[in-house]
Design an enzyme around this catalytic site. Structure first.
Site, PDB file in Angstrom:
ATOM      1  N   CYS A 179      38.230  39.048  32.190  1.00  0.00           N
ATOM      2  CA  CYS A 179      37.528  39.670  33.312  1.00  0.00           C
ATOM      3  C   CYS A 179      38.423  39.533  34.538  1.00  0.00           C
ATOM      4  CB  CYS A 179      36.147  39.042  33.511  1.00  0.00           C
ATOM      5  SG  CYS A 179      36.194  37.274  33.862  1.00  0.00           S
ATOM      6  N   ARG A 180      37.861  39.386  35.703  1.00  0.00           N
ATOM      7  CA  ARG A 180      38.682  39.232  36.903  1.00  0.00           C
ATOM      8  C   ARG A 180      39.201  37.806  37.035  1.00  0.00           C
ATOM      9  NH1 ARG A 180      37.487  37.553  41.803  1.00  0.00           N
ATOM     10  NH2 ARG A 180      35.260  37.782  41.519  1.00  0.00           N
TER      11      ARG A 180
END
Length: 110
Positions: free
Chosen positions: A71-72
């Site tokens: 993800c981030r």
């Protein structure tokens, strides 16, 4: 050839975009569709956290399929791991954030 196989898999699974295995793993981006569109690992499956269980189950019904998530920052990937463990997936890896996924799998694509 790789893209053609991906499209055939998409039709078979009813997915908008089929996932391809990268280094023997299903690589899954659990960010939002907008984040995914801004740049993602080439071949990664887009599966936002709120739908990750269903999307991965359609793309990889075999619970022994190795799945790598990112993800981030790694937080949503960790949450996605918990969801997939609850569904019986056994070979899960949290790649962490987008930067780590890019270092491992190469430049991002849009």
């Amino acid at each position: 050839m790789k893209r053609m196989l991906a499209l055939l898999l998409a039709a078979a699974f009813g997915l908008a975009e089929a996932a391809t295995l990268i280094d023997g793993r299903l690589v899954v981006d659990v960010r939002t569709p907008e984040e995914y569109a801004a740049g993602h690992v080439d071949g990664a499956l887009s599966a936002p956290l709120d739908a990750v269980g269903d999307i991965v189950a359609r793309a990889a019904p075999d619970r022994d399929t190795p799945v790598a998530l990112y993800c981030r920052s790694g937080r949503r990937a960790e949450a996605a791991m918990q969801i997939l463990q609850g569904r019986g997936y056994r070979q899960l890896e949290n790649l962490g954030g987008l930067d780590a996924a890019e270092r491992r799998y190469g430049p991002l694509v849009k």
